[in-house]
Design a protein around this motif. Structure first.
Motif, short mmCIF file in Angstrom:
data_model
loop_
_atom_site.label_atom_id
_atom_site.label_comp_id
_atom_site.label_asym_id
_atom_site.label_seq_id
_atom_site.Cartn_x
_atom_site.Cartn_y
_atom_site.Cartn_z
N SER A 67 0.85 -1.19 0.00
CA SER A 67 0.00 0.00 0.00
C SER A 67 0.89 1.24 0.00
O SER A 67 1.78 1.37 0.84
CB SER A 67 -0.92 0.01 1.23
N VAL A 68 0.61 2.15 -0.93
CA VAL A 68 1.34 3.42 -1.05
C VAL A 68 0.37 4.52 -0.71
O VAL A 68 -0.58 4.78 -1.46
CB VAL A 68 1.92 3.60 -2.46
N LEU A 69 0.58 5.16 0.43
CA LEU A 69 -0.33 6.18 0.93
C LEU A 69 0.35 7.54 0.92
O LEU A 69 1.47 7.68 1.42
CB LEU A 69 -0.77 5.83 2.37
N ASP A 70 -0.30 8.54 0.33
CA ASP A 70 0.23 9.90 0.33
C ASP A 70 -0.75 10.82 1.05
O ASP A 70 -1.86 10.42 1.40
CB ASP A 70 0.50 10.40 -1.09
N ASN A 71 -0.33 12.05 1.27
CA ASN A 71 -1.15 13.03 1.98
C ASN A 71 -1.60 14.16 1.07
O ASN A 71 -1.70 15.31 1.48
CB ASN A 71 -0.39 13.61 3.17
N GLU A 101 -10.36 4.32 19.28
CA GLU A 101 -10.43 5.79 19.22
C GLU A 101 -9.55 6.33 18.11
O GLU A 101 -9.92 7.29 17.43
CB GLU A 101 -10.01 6.36 20.57
N SER A 102 -8.36 5.73 17.91
CA SER A 102 -7.50 6.20 16.83
C SER A 102 -8.11 5.92 15.48
O SER A 102 -7.95 6.69 14.54
CB SER A 102 -6.12 5.53 16.94
N ILE A 103 -8.83 4.80 15.35
CA ILE A 103 -9.50 4.51 14.09
C ILE A 103 -10.62 5.51 13.85
O ILE A 103 -10.85 5.97 12.72
CB ILE A 103 -10.06 3.07 14.10
N ALA A 104 -11.34 5.89 14.91
CA ALA A 104 -12.42 6.86 14.74
C ALA A 104 -11.90 8.23 14.36
O ALA A 104 -12.61 9.03 13.75
CB ALA A 104 -13.23 6.96 16.04
N ASN A 105 -10.63 8.52 14.74
CA ASN A 105 -10.06 9.83 14.44
C ASN A 105 -9.49 9.93 13.03
O ASN A 105 -8.95 10.96 12.65
CB ASN A 105 -8.94 10.15 15.44
N ARG A 106 -9.58 8.84 12.26
CA ARG A 106 -9.06 8.89 10.90
C ARG A 106 -10.03 9.61 9.98
O ARG A 106 -11.24 9.53 10.16
CB ARG A 106 -8.80 7.48 10.36
N LYS A 107 -9.52 10.28 9.00
CA LYS A 107 -10.34 10.95 8.00
C LYS A 107 -9.74 10.72 6.62
O LYS A 107 -8.53 10.54 6.47
CB LYS A 107 -10.43 12.45 8.28
N PRO A 108 -10.58 10.68 5.58
CA PRO A 108 -10.03 10.45 4.24
C PRO A 108 -9.25 11.66 3.75
O PRO A 108 -9.75 12.78 3.76
CB PRO A 108 -11.28 10.20 3.39
N THR A 109 -8.02 11.45 3.38
CA THR A 109 -7.20 12.50 2.79
C THR A 109 -6.10 11.84 1.98
O THR A 109 -5.54 10.83 2.40
CB THR A 109 -6.58 13.41 3.87
N GLY A 110 -5.83 12.37 0.84
CA GLY A 110 -4.80 11.78 0.00
C GLY A 110 -5.32 10.57 -0.76
O GLY A 110 -6.52 10.35 -0.90
N THR A 111 -4.39 9.78 -1.23
CA THR A 111 -4.70 8.63 -2.07
C THR A 111 -3.91 7.42 -1.60
O THR A 111 -2.74 7.55 -1.21
CB THR A 111 -4.36 8.92 -3.55
#
Length: 378
Positions: A259-263, A343-353
């Motif tokens: 998985s290649v994740l950017d911001n 709680e950390s999972i709930a704090n995630r938001k979609p950003t980047g690809t």
């Protein structure tokens, strides 16, 4: 002098009078090509064929049900003509579809020519400027070293562009066999990440890698092209400053997913399939600030399919900082596992690809077997 001024004044007041045998060529107005004409023509032809088919079938059926001596002929005409009309309709639809694809390809090729021209012209102009400066003026040793470094960067930029075009040509041509071997995925990812950071002048911590001792049986040339383009794309279209996270896992069946994740700002859902096309770059080339040719993700898709893998693109997810401090996804997830804190999972938001590439023929080496030796073939 007085006569000359007088002539100038007179000639300035007299309007231009073309001679009788003079031919005035008007400038050619280039209208931008659009799909309006072929689409309109295709739709009109489809409607006409549908109407013709309906009328012909209705008339033939009416003649066939009259139960006279000619009814058999009408049944034969119906059985032979209906498939032909359907084939004509399918041909018109296929021709319209191919015309639209050809138009889009022509537009992408035009964008490709614009981008390649810019990529070639900029470093060549820079090299010419510094060489002329060093030739015509006395330059100190310090300035010469600075000029040499800049010129070396321009040469590396040209070399990268040429390698990109050659890679695309090899993939497009196909049929070229590469020798597969057991590769350490962590080594390949580290090499590609370091090269990308050097090319884009980013610190090494820009790309974080979380990869266990996974080995993949694949050609080294294709694997390096695959991940080099993915990391380059992630840094290029990342945030400011860019941040890239590479995570690799291996399933019990031998499928390796990287998985290649950017911001960055992300890619709209309706354009995620298009970005893997040849020469595809979102937006206009004349209004673009990012370098590129539109071939990176095209190479990624073709190489992934050639290796028997699959690729998926979706929204990225980074952990948002909370009141207790920043909780980066790399810190909460550890090296290989996803974050276990709800709680950390709930704090995630979609950003980047996030681009997930799954390749076959992988194997993970447990620590007790020794991670320095490649896996034995079964």
């Amino acid at each position: 002098m007085g006569n000359l001024n007088c002539k100038n004044q007179v000639s300035g007041s007299i309007p231009f009078q073309p001679a009788k045998d003079m031919v005035i060529v008007t400038p050619i107005s280039h209208r931008p090509l659009t799909l309006r004409t072929p689409v309109t023509l295709g739709v009109v032809l489809i409607v006409l064929v549908v109407l013709l088919t309906a009328v012909w079938i209705s008339g033939t059926v009416w003649g066939a049900v009259r139960n006279d001596s000619t009814s058999g002929m009408f049944w034969v005409m119906l059985g032979a003509g209906a498939p032909l009309l359907v084939a004509v309709l399918a041909g018109v639809i296929a021709y319209l579809t191919l015309s639209v694809k050809a138009f889009n390809l022509n537009r992408r090729q035009s964008n490709f020519i614009d981008s390649v021209t810019h990529e070639l012209k900029s470093p060549i102009a820079s090299l010419k400027l510094y060489l002329q400066t060093m030739t015509r003026h006395d330059v100190s040793v310090e300035q010469q070293k600075e000029f040499h470094l800049i010129m070396l960067e321009d040469v590396e930029r040209l070399d990268s562009l040429i390698n990109h075009l050659l890679d695309a040509a090899r993939v497009e041509r196909g049929g070229e066999a590469y020798e597969a071997s057991d590769l350490s995925l962590e080594t390949v990812l580290s090499k590609c990440a370091q090269g990308a950071c050097v090319r884009y002048k980013m610190p090494p911590e820009t790309v974080s890698i979380h990869c266990p001792a996974i080995y993949v049986h694949a050609p080294v040339v294709q694997i390096e092209i695959l991940f080099r383009n993915l990391i380059d794309n992630a840094i290029k279209y990342g945030g400011s400053p860019p941040k890239v996270e590479l995570t690799a896992v291996c399933s019990p069946t031998g499928d390796v997913t990287v998985s290649v994740l950017d911001n960055g700002t992300g890619i709209p859902a309706n354009l995620r399939r298009k970005v893997f096309g040849r020469f595809v770059r979102l937006g206009s080339e004349l209004e673009r600030s990012k370098q590129g040719t539109g071939l990176g993700l095209y190479l990624v898709r073709n190489i992934t399919h050639a290796l028997g893998g699959r690729i998926n693109i979706q929204d990225g997810h980074w952990t948002v900082a909370t009141e207790t401090g920043p909780t980066d996804s790399t810190k909460s997830a550890g090296a290989d596992q996803p974050p276990s804190n709800p709680e950390s999972i709930a704090n995630r938001k979609p950003t980047g690809t996030r681009v997930d590439v799954t390749l076959p023929n992988g194997k993970i080496i447990q620590p007790e077997t020794g991670a320095d030796e490649p896996p034995s073939k079964e």
